[in-house]
Scaffold this motif. Structure first.
Motif, PDB file in Angstrom:
ATOM      1  N   UNK A   1      -6.628  11.950 -22.369  1.00 50.36           N
ATOM      2  CA  UNK A   1      -5.245  11.810 -22.093  1.00 50.36           C
ATOM      3  C   UNK A   1      -5.297  11.416 -20.569  1.00 50.36           C
ATOM      4  N   UNK A   2      -6.719  11.564 -20.075  1.00 54.98           N
ATOM      5  CA  UNK A   2      -7.094  11.495 -19.229  1.00 54.98           C
ATOM      6  C   UNK A   2      -8.053   9.984 -18.696  1.00 54.98           C
ATOM      7  N   UNK A   3      -8.973   9.975 -19.942  1.00 52.88           N
ATOM      8  CA  UNK A   3      -9.449   8.680 -20.127  1.00 52.88           C
ATOM      9  C   UNK A   3      -9.132   6.927 -20.896  1.00 52.88           C
ATOM     10  N   UNK A   4      -7.884   7.519 -21.607  1.00 54.00           N
ATOM     11  CA  UNK A   4      -7.550   6.549 -22.534  1.00 54.00           C
ATOM     12  C   UNK A   4      -7.175   5.531 -22.118  1.00 54.00           C
ATOM     13  N   UNK A   5      -7.293   4.252 -22.780  1.00 53.43           N
ATOM     14  CA  UNK A   5      -6.519   3.013 -22.252  1.00 53.43           C
ATOM     15  C   UNK A   5      -5.924   2.933 -23.754  1.00 53.43           C
ATOM     16  N   UNK A   6      -4.391   2.516 -22.629  1.00 56.19           N
ATOM     17  CA  UNK A   6      -2.929   2.104 -23.982  1.00 56.19           C
ATOM     18  C   UNK A   6      -2.835   0.643 -24.031  1.00 56.19           C
ATOM     19  N   UNK A   7      -1.962   0.131 -24.894  1.00 63.56           N
ATOM     20  CA  UNK A   7      -1.705  -1.412 -24.755  1.00 63.56           C
ATOM     21  C   UNK A   7      -0.062  -1.300 -24.679  1.00 63.56           C
ATOM     22  N   UNK A   8       0.166  -2.070 -24.271  1.00 62.03           N
ATOM     23  CA  UNK A   8       1.597  -2.256 -23.929  1.00 62.03           C
ATOM     24  C   UNK A   8       1.738  -3.973 -23.664  1.00 62.03           C
ATOM     25  N   UNK A   9       3.521  -3.652 -23.683  1.00 63.71           N
ATOM     26  CA  UNK A   9       3.610  -5.350 -23.246  1.00 63.71           C
ATOM     27  C   UNK A   9       4.264  -5.623 -22.335  1.00 63.71           C
ATOM     28  N   UNK A  10       4.243  -6.276 -21.778  1.00 64.03           N
ATOM     29  CA  UNK A  10       4.650  -7.138 -20.094  1.00 64.03           C
ATOM     30  C   UNK A  10       5.628  -6.229 -19.614  1.00 64.03           C
TER      31      UNK A  10
END
Length: 412
Positions: free
Chosen positions: A230-239
Motif C-alpha cells: 500500500x505504501x510503495x506499489x505503483x498503479x495504472x490509471x486512465x487520464x
C-alpha cells in the motif's frame, strides 16, 4: 569516566552521583526501582527514579553504546516512535562496559504485560498492527533493525489503539535505502523472534488458548506485506480518473498514518499513466509550518495535512500536463490561485462564518471524494464545491455560527 548527554542536560544532573564506578548489577542505590513484567534483555538493565522521571540504564560495550546513542537520536529527529536517549557513560574504571541512559516511556507496557492484563478485545491484532507499522516506518527511513522482537518494543495506548516504540538499537543499521533482500531478511528475523516469544507466553499460560504462536507470527508477515504494498506499489490509471484515484490513494495512506512526499505520473504503454508515490515518515507537527511557508495559509495541523495532500495531487497533474517536473513552491502558488481561492470566492458571504475557510475547503475535498466514488469518476473540485455550498454548508448547525464583530462589541 566520561559522561555524554544530549541537550537539554538538566535531566542528567541528578544522575551524576550514581555509583557509576561499580558494575550495574551490584548497585544498591535507593533510587533503583523495578518495572513489573518488562521485556527480556541480553544485558544488565536497571531502572532509576530521579526528579519525577524514570530512567533505564543498560550496560553494554562502548562501541554498541555509542552506536545506539547515535541511532536513537536519529530516530527522534525523523519522527519515528522510539525511546528518548539521554546519554552514555564511557571510560568506566576496571574495564567496565559503558552504560546507555534512556528515559523510560511513560504509560507504556511490554507485550507480556499486555497479554497478562489485556485491555479490550483483539489484543493480538492490535499489537501486531502496531509492530508492523513500526517496522515499516523504520524500513522506509532506511533502518535495518536486525532484532525486531516484541521484547525490544514498548507499546502505549492511544485512544484504544496501540503505538509501538522502538527500544533496542544494538543491531540496527542505517542505510540510504534498504534493498528488498534486507527487508525480507529483517522480516524473517521478526517472524522467528515473535513466534518464539509467543511460544514462551503460551508455555506460561499467558497467551489466550485460541492463539497459535506460529499463525500469529505468519500473520505479522502478511500484515507487513499488505502495508508495504500500500505504501510503495505503483498503479495504472486512465487520464480521466487521475485526480480522483490520486486523492483516493493519498487518503488511504493518510488513514494509515503515513505522509506522501511526492506524486509522480509516468506515461504507460496502455495510454494511461502509472502513479508512483514517494511515502515517508512524517515529522510530527510540521504540516502547519510547511503549508504556511508555501501558501501563507495559517491553519490547524490536520487541515494543513489535508491541504498539502491536495497540493501534491495538483502538482502531479501539472507535471503530467506540462511534461516536466514542477517545483513544489510553484505548484503551491498555482494551486492557491487556481483552486483554493476560486473555491472560497464561491462561498456566499452569509455562509462564510459557518466554518473557518480551511475547514470549508477540507469538507469540499471530502465531499468531492464521496461524489467521485458514487459517480465512478472524478467530478472535479468546482462541481463538488457547488453541490457542497448548496446542499451541505447551509445545514451546518446554528450553534457553530460566529457572530460578527459588531455583535461582539455593540459600542463599535
Amino acid at each position: 569516566m566520561h559522561f555524554v548527554f544530549s541537550p537539554p542536560a538538566e535531566a542528567a544532573a541528578g544522575l551524576l552521583d550514581l555509583p557509576w564506578r561499580q558494575p550495574l548489577e551490584q548497585w544498591t542505590d535507593d533510587r533503583l526501582t523495578e518495572i513489573p513484567q518488562r521485556g527480556l534483555s541480553r544485558h544488565v538493565v536497571r531502572f532509576v527514579s530521579e526528579g519525577g522521571e524514570v530512567f533505564a540504564l543498560k550496560e553494554i560495550s562502548e562501541r554498541l553504546a555509542r552506536k545506539e546513542y547515535a541511532l536513537l537520536r536519529r530516530l527522534k529527529d525523523i519522527g519515528i516512535p522510539s525511546v528518548d536517549v539521554l546519554g552514555v557513560v564511557v571510560d568506566r574504571p576496571d574495564d567496565l562496559d559503558a552504560i546507555l541512559v534512556t528515559r523510560f516511556l511513560e504509560y507504556s507496557s511490554s507485550f507480556r504485560a499486555l497479554f497478562s492484563s489485556p485491555r479490550g478485545a483483539n489484543m493480538s491484532d492490535r499489537l501486531m498492527d502496531a509492530q508492523v507499522e513500526l517496522l515499516a516506518r523504520l524500513h522506509l527511513a532506511g533502518f535495518w533493525w536486525g532484532d525486531c522482537s516484541l521484547s525490544n518494543t514498548l507499546f502505549r495506548f492511544d485512544a484504544g489503539a496501540l503505538t509501538a516504540y522502538f527500544v533496542d538499537a544494538e543491531t540496527a543499521e542505517l542505510h540510504e535505502r534498504l534493498s528488498d533482500g534486507q527487508r525480507a531478511y529483517d522480516l524473517e528475523l521478526a517472524r522467528e523472534r515473535v513466534a518464539g516469544e509467543l511460544m514462551d507466553l503460551a508455555g506460561g499460560e499467558l497467551l489466550p488458548p485460541e492463539l497459535d504462536p506460529i499463525e500469529v507470527a505468519d500473520e505479522l508477515v502478511d500484515r507487513y506485506d499488505h502495508l508495504w504494498h500500500e505504501l510503495t506499489d505503483e498503479e495504472v490509471m486512465t487520464r480521466e480518473e487521475q485526480r480522483f484515484r490520486i486523492a483516493e490513494r493519498i487518503r488511504r495512506l493518510q488513514e494509515l498514518g503515513f505522509d506522501v512526499d511526492e506524486v509522480e505520473l509516468i506515461d504507460d504503454p496502455s495510454g494511461g499513466s502509472r502513479l508512483k508515490l514517494t511515502t515517508r515518515v512524517a515529522e510530527p507537527g510540521r504540516h502547519r509550518r510547511e503549508l504556511l511557508a508555501l501558501t501563507g495559509l495559517d491553519v490547524w495541523e490536520n487541515q494543513a495535512r489535508r491541504l498539502l495532500a491536495d497540493i501534491a495531487s495538483f502538482r502531479g497533474w501539472m507535471e503530467q500536463v506540462q511534461g516536466k517536473r514542477v517545483p513544489m513552491h510553484a505548484a503551491a502558488t498555482r494551486w492557491l490561485r487556481d483552486v483554493y481561492q476560486p473555491v472560497m470566492v464561491m462561498v456566499p458571504p452569509e455562509l462564510r462564518t459557518r466554518l473557518d475557510e480551511a475547514e470549508i475547503f477540507h469538507e469540499i475535498l471530502e465531499h468531492r471524494w464521496f461524489l467521485s466514488e458514487a459517480a465512478g469518476r472524478d467530478v472535479g473540485t468546482t462541481a463538488a464545491a457547488e453541490d457542497y455550498i448548496t446542499n451541505v454548508l447551509p445545514n451546518v448547525p446554528d450553534d457553530l455560527l460566529t457572530p460578527p464583530a459588531a455583535a461582539l462589541n455593540p459600542e463599535t
